[in-house]
Design an enzyme around this catalytic site. Structure first.
Site, PDB file in Angstrom:
ATOM      1  CD1 TRP A 168       0.302   0.456   3.369  1.00  0.00           C
ATOM      2  CD2 TRP A 168      -0.250  -1.686   3.067  1.00  0.00           C
ATOM      3  NE1 TRP A 168       0.762  -0.242   4.452  1.00  0.00           N
ATOM      4  CE2 TRP A 168       0.434  -1.563   4.307  1.00  0.00           C
ATOM      5  CE3 TRP A 168      -0.701  -2.937   2.667  1.00  0.00           C
ATOM      6  CZ2 TRP A 168       0.671  -2.661   5.132  1.00  0.00           C
ATOM      7  CZ3 TRP A 168      -0.459  -4.022   3.497  1.00  0.00           C
ATOM      8  CH2 TRP A 168       0.218  -3.880   4.707  1.00  0.00           C
ATOM      9  CB  THR A 214     -10.871  -9.254  21.497  1.00  0.00           C
ATOM     10  OG1 THR A 214     -10.652  -9.110  20.096  1.00  0.00           O
ATOM     11  CG2 THR A 214     -10.319  -8.027  22.208  1.00  0.00           C
ATOM     12  CE1 TYR A 263     -11.551  -8.090  17.082  1.00  0.00           C
ATOM     13  CE2 TYR A 263      -9.680  -8.886  15.790  1.00  0.00           C
ATOM     14  CZ  TYR A 263     -10.267  -8.620  17.011  1.00  0.00           C
ATOM     15  OH  TYR A 263      -9.577  -8.891  18.162  1.00  0.00           O
ATOM     16  CG  ASP A 288      -0.532   3.175  15.311  1.00  0.00           C
ATOM     17  OD1 ASP A 288       0.356   3.790  15.953  1.00  0.00           O
ATOM     18  OD2 ASP A 288      -0.261   2.375  14.394  1.00  0.00           O
ATOM     19  CD  GLU A 348      -3.939   3.000   8.096  1.00  0.00           C
ATOM     20  OE1 GLU A 348      -4.254   2.721   9.276  1.00  0.00           O
ATOM     21  OE2 GLU A 348      -2.768   3.166   7.732  1.00  0.00           O
ATOM     22  CE1 TYR A 402      -4.102   5.263  13.326  1.00  0.00           C
ATOM     23  CE2 TYR A 402      -5.541   3.762  12.131  1.00  0.00           C
ATOM     24  CZ  TYR A 402      -4.277   4.229  12.429  1.00  0.00           C
ATOM     25  OH  TYR A 402      -3.188   3.654  11.827  1.00  0.00           O
TER      26      TYR A 402
END
Length: 367
Positions: A29, A307, A87, A143, A42, A125
């Site tokens: 990227w 998590t 996720y 971050d 991202e 962010y």
């Protein structure tokens, strides 16, 4: 709370930019900084290590090279290309956002914070990262890596995630920023945290700003950033069944809005405290599908960490007993009987995918 930084902000930023330009990793990227490519990277990098993201990014960009191609895709296909990154709401939000970019912005990724924040899955962010990396706007990007670097440079003696810590980190990241070089400056901070100023065993001798690191000077590097208490893990025992009849396997799609929404899975559920996994599976099959089953054998145990919880997955082969019962699923968005060879056409949670791989190995060993 923290000690004063005795090097001018511009010097810190310039040294970081120079170091980055000479030492940056070759990441896909970074080759053209296209707004779409930066955006996808991202989103993928949230909660995921760079090394794990690279092959997914390359495969994704080959199939969905721009906003129009992504916007035209189905959710099932998007989830299949995302499978393994976890996720999954990130993938669904990318699809929704791409369609919104087509409708509202003519297919062009927005270049203002207000417009970016309209997109599903784009928070403060991610908006800052797109503005800085893709459009080279003079905004800081903070971050976890940046928090750690700043906490050590400043010798910050409060958690970087506390309100006071966040203010100090943002203040420092803003002061160090080199105008006109935000793309390289922000990546330099993140890169430094990823490869030099690591959580454990930082390589201080290789750090371009080590001479002005106050934590290094005061001998507190290993204690910075100040760690917040970690939440306790929840341990779950789950029993799932590979239900087979007439050469096909039953799979079902998870409902919208919950964990792993939109992904396919094998049926089953959590074992109650007093239950064995076998007993739990027989109960769950009757409750979920209205089908009585006989367990043929145990496939194995799959352990997977998320998590906030860790799952021990007990997997079994099973068949309807008696055969020919009508399946009446009660809590899924869709269901199918598929051939074993078709399982790769559907997106599954990581633990289920590992189970499919185990099934395939067992079949290969028996052939």
């Amino acid at each position: 709370m923290c000690h004063s930084q005795d090097r001018t902000p511009s010097e810190v930023g310039r040294d970081l930019v120079q170091w980055f330009l000479e030492n940056q990793r070759d990441l896909p990227w970074r080759r053209d900084y296209s707004p779409y490519g930066v955006w996808v990277s991202e989103i993928m990098l949230q909660q995921t290590q760079v090394a794990a993201v690279v092959p997914y990014y390359l495969r994704w960009m080959k199939r969905f090279p721009d906003v129009p191609s992504l916007a035209a895709a189905t959710e099932d296909e998007v989830l299949l290309y995302w499978e393994g990154l976890g996720y999954y709401s990130r993938a669904r939000n990318l699809l929704k956002a791409a369609r919104l970019v087509m409708e509202r912005f003519g297919g062009r990724v927005p270049d203002t914070e207000a417009d970016l924040r309209v997109l599903p899955g784009v928070g403060p962010y991610t908006a800052s990262a797109i503005l800085s990396l893709a459009y080279n706007r003079d905004v800081p990007v903070v971050d976890g890596n940046v928090e750690r670097v700043a906490a050590r440079l400043l010798d910050l003696d409060v958690s970087a995630k506390s309100p006071e810590g966040r203010r100090e980190v943002l203040r420092a990241a803003t002061q160090w920023l080199v105008p006109g070089k935000a793309r390289f400056y922000n990546q330099a901070l993140m890169e430094l945290g990823a490869v030099i100023c690591t959580p454990a065993h930082p390589k201080c001798l290789a750090c371009p700003v080590a001479a002005r690191c106050l934590a290094l000077r005061h001998g507190t590097v290993e204690n910075r950033p100040v760690r917040s208490p970690r939440p306790r893990w929840e341990e779950l025992r789950v029993a799932i069944g590979v239900l087979r009849e007439n050469g096909k396997i039953y799979i079902q799609k998870r409902p919208e809005g919950g964990l792993f929404a939109g992904l396919w899975e094998f049926p089953g559920g959590k074992a109650l405290e007093a239950e064995t996994p076998r007993v739990a599976l027989v109960r769950e099959m009757e409750e979920e599908l209205g089908v009585r089953v006989k367990i043929v054998d145990k496939i194995g145990v799959v352990r997977h960490a998320y998590t906030r919880f860790r799952v021990t997955l007990h997997a079994y082969r099973c068949v309807p007993d008696p055969p020919g019962q009508i399946v009446r699923p009660r809590a899924c968005a869709a269901w199918k009987w598929v051939r074993p060879s078709e399982l790769d056409l559907f997106a599954f949670p990581a633990a289920n995918r590992r189970l499919i791989q185990a099934l395939r190995k067992a079949a290969d060993a028996g052939s």
